[in-house]
Design a protein around this motif. Sequence first.
Motif, PDB file in Angstrom:
ATOM      1  N   ILE A  84       0.833  -1.205   0.000  1.00  0.00           N
ATOM      2  CA  ILE A  84       0.000   0.000   0.000  1.00  0.00           C
ATOM      3  C   ILE A  84       0.868   1.256   0.000  1.00  0.00           C
ATOM      4  N   GLU A  85       1.926   1.267   0.784  1.00  0.00           N
ATOM      5  CA  GLU A  85       2.823   2.430   0.797  1.00  0.00           C
ATOM      6  C   GLU A  85       3.450   2.660  -0.572  1.00  0.00           C
ATOM      7  N   GLU A  86       3.795   1.585  -1.274  1.00  0.00           N
ATOM      8  CA  GLU A  86       4.355   1.717  -2.627  1.00  0.00           C
ATOM      9  C   GLU A  86       3.302   2.201  -3.610  1.00  0.00           C
ATOM     10  N   LEU A  87       2.073   1.711  -3.476  1.00  0.00           N
ATOM     11  CA  LEU A  87       0.985   2.150  -4.354  1.00  0.00           C
ATOM     12  C   LEU A  87       0.693   3.637  -4.163  1.00  0.00           C
ATOM     13  N   LYS A  88       0.820   4.134  -2.934  1.00  0.00           N
ATOM     14  CA  LYS A  88       0.585   5.553  -2.664  1.00  0.00           C
ATOM     15  C   LYS A  88       1.575   6.446  -3.406  1.00  0.00           C
ATOM     16  N   LYS A  89       2.711   5.904  -3.792  1.00  0.00           N
ATOM     17  CA  LYS A  89       3.733   6.672  -4.515  1.00  0.00           C
ATOM     18  C   LYS A  89       3.394   6.822  -5.998  1.00  0.00           C
ATOM     19  N   ILE A  90       2.357   6.121  -6.463  1.00  0.00           N
ATOM     20  CA  ILE A  90       1.955   6.180  -7.869  1.00  0.00           C
ATOM     21  C   ILE A  90       0.716   7.066  -7.953  1.00  0.00           C
ATOM     22  N   PRO A  91       0.853   8.307  -8.427  1.00  0.00           N
ATOM     23  CA  PRO A  91      -0.276   9.238  -8.417  1.00  0.00           C
ATOM     24  C   PRO A  91      -1.492   8.739  -9.197  1.00  0.00           C
ATOM     25  N   GLU A  92      -1.274   7.922 -10.202  1.00  0.00           N
ATOM     26  CA  GLU A  92      -2.376   7.437 -11.030  1.00  0.00           C
ATOM     27  C   GLU A  92      -3.240   6.385 -10.325  1.00  0.00           C
ATOM     28  N   VAL A  93      -2.771   5.852  -9.189  1.00  0.00           N
ATOM     29  CA  VAL A  93      -3.592   4.953  -8.376  1.00  0.00           C
ATOM     30  C   VAL A  93      -4.451   5.853  -7.504  1.00  0.00           C
ATOM     31  N   THR A  94      -5.756   5.884  -7.788  1.00  0.00           N
ATOM     32  CA  THR A  94      -6.640   6.847  -7.133  1.00  0.00           C
ATOM     33  C   THR A  94      -7.451   6.251  -5.986  1.00  0.00           C
ATOM     34  N   GLU A  95      -7.564   4.925  -5.933  1.00  0.00           N
ATOM     35  CA  GLU A  95      -8.308   4.265  -4.859  1.00  0.00           C
ATOM     36  C   GLU A  95      -7.649   2.921  -4.575  1.00  0.00           C
ATOM     37  N   CYS A  96      -7.774   2.472  -3.325  1.00  0.00           N
ATOM     38  CA  CYS A  96      -7.235   1.169  -2.929  1.00  0.00           C
ATOM     39  C   CYS A  96      -8.118   0.606  -1.824  1.00  0.00           C
ATOM     40  N   TYR A  97      -8.527  -0.646  -2.006  1.00  0.00           N
ATOM     41  CA  TYR A  97      -9.433  -1.295  -1.061  1.00  0.00           C
ATOM     42  C   TYR A  97      -8.891  -2.645  -0.640  1.00  0.00           C
ATOM     43  N   TYR A  98      -9.119  -3.025   0.618  1.00  0.00           N
ATOM     44  CA  TYR A  98      -8.927  -4.395   1.063  1.00  0.00           C
ATOM     45  C   TYR A  98     -10.151  -5.173   0.596  1.00  0.00           C
ATOM     46  N   ILE A  99      -9.961  -6.377   0.074  1.00  0.00           N
ATOM     47  CA  ILE A  99     -11.089  -7.177  -0.379  1.00  0.00           C
ATOM     48  C   ILE A  99     -10.945  -8.619   0.105  1.00  0.00           C
ATOM     49  N   THR A 100     -12.032  -9.369  -0.004  1.00  0.00           N
ATOM     50  CA  THR A 100     -12.012 -10.790   0.313  1.00  0.00           C
ATOM     51  C   THR A 100     -11.963 -11.574  -0.989  1.00  0.00           C
ATOM     52  N   GLY A 101     -11.714 -12.869  -0.895  1.00  0.00           N
ATOM     53  CA  GLY A 101     -11.695 -13.718  -2.075  1.00  0.00           C
ATOM     54  C   GLY A 101     -10.281 -14.082  -2.476  1.00  0.00           C
ATOM     55  N   ASN A 102     -10.061 -14.224  -3.764  1.00  0.00           N
ATOM     56  CA  ASN A 102      -8.774 -14.679  -4.284  1.00  0.00           C
ATOM     57  C   ASN A 102      -7.697 -13.600  -4.274  1.00  0.00           C
ATOM     58  N   TYR A 103      -8.090 -12.361  -4.047  1.00  0.00           N
ATOM     59  CA  TYR A 103      -7.148 -11.253  -4.057  1.00  0.00           C
ATOM     60  C   TYR A 103      -7.157 -10.565  -2.709  1.00  0.00           C
ATOM     61  N   THR A 104      -6.133  -9.762  -2.455  1.00  0.00           N
ATOM     62  CA  THR A 104      -6.025  -9.039  -1.185  1.00  0.00           C
ATOM     63  C   THR A 104      -6.425  -7.582  -1.326  1.00  0.00           C
ATOM     64  N   LEU A 105      -5.998  -6.953  -2.425  1.00  0.00           N
ATOM     65  CA  LEU A 105      -6.256  -5.531  -2.645  1.00  0.00           C
ATOM     66  C   LEU A 105      -6.894  -5.313  -4.009  1.00  0.00           C
ATOM     67  N   TYR A 106      -7.650  -4.226  -4.101  1.00  0.00           N
ATOM     68  CA  TYR A 106      -8.314  -3.840  -5.344  1.00  0.00           C
ATOM     69  C   TYR A 106      -8.051  -2.359  -5.533  1.00  0.00           C
ATOM     70  N   ILE A 125       3.464  -1.255 -11.188  1.00  0.00           N
ATOM     71  CA  ILE A 125       2.737  -2.066 -10.214  1.00  0.00           C
ATOM     72  C   ILE A 125       3.294  -3.476 -10.123  1.00  0.00           C
ATOM     73  N   ASP A 126       3.534  -4.121 -11.279  1.00  0.00           N
ATOM     74  CA  ASP A 126       4.063  -5.497 -11.256  1.00  0.00           C
ATOM     75  C   ASP A 126       5.454  -5.592 -10.628  1.00  0.00           C
ATOM     76  N   HIS A 127       6.162  -4.486 -10.515  1.00  0.00           N
ATOM     77  CA  HIS A 127       7.503  -4.498  -9.924  1.00  0.00           C
ATOM     78  C   HIS A 127       7.521  -4.168  -8.428  1.00  0.00           C
ATOM     79  N   ILE A 128       6.372  -3.990  -7.837  1.00  0.00           N
ATOM     80  CA  ILE A 128       6.338  -3.737  -6.393  1.00  0.00           C
ATOM     81  C   ILE A 128       6.600  -5.054  -5.672  1.00  0.00           C
ATOM     82  N   PRO A 129       7.639  -5.104  -4.845  1.00  0.00           N
ATOM     83  CA  PRO A 129       7.935  -6.341  -4.105  1.00  0.00           C
ATOM     84  C   PRO A 129       6.742  -6.754  -3.237  1.00  0.00           C
ATOM     85  N   GLY A 130       6.389  -8.024  -3.312  1.00  0.00           N
ATOM     86  CA  GLY A 130       5.293  -8.551  -2.518  1.00  0.00           C
ATOM     87  C   GLY A 130       4.044  -8.842  -3.332  1.00  0.00           C
TER      88      GLY A 130
END
Length: 150
Positions: A84-106, A125-130
Amino acid sequence: MHVLDDFDKQILKKLDQDGRIPYSSIASDLGISNTMVHQRIGRLVEQGIIMGTKPLLNEKKLGYDWGAFTSLSLEKDHNSEHVIEELKKIPEVTECYYITGNYTLYIKLVALDHEHMRHLLYDRIDHIPGISKTESIIELGCAFKRNIIL
């Protein structure tokens, strides 16, 4: 949960229609004092019901013609804070949610064109460790966006 009375709800509806409406107009429309409107809005801010006042930007009018919703799988869910901290560094990412199911974040992201979107997804995004996997859905336009109706 905060209990809202009819005045609170009416004030929120007025602000939702026009966030720049003068408090005196709200007071006049509702038949209450300016002081009461100021106090009510102050309390709604303190309680976290009103989370700020800022303009809602039309991304398309700013040249961001591409939008995507991207699901993120993490190598380990406890990596989410770092990701999430790495995603915050990308201005084009405008929203981030915790979700259930097969994924962790949306996330919601916007791009100027398809090359910009490719760069964001594959080079940033694909180069963010984790992050172990992403899946994106391209957005073709927003049918509507609104606050909860009171």
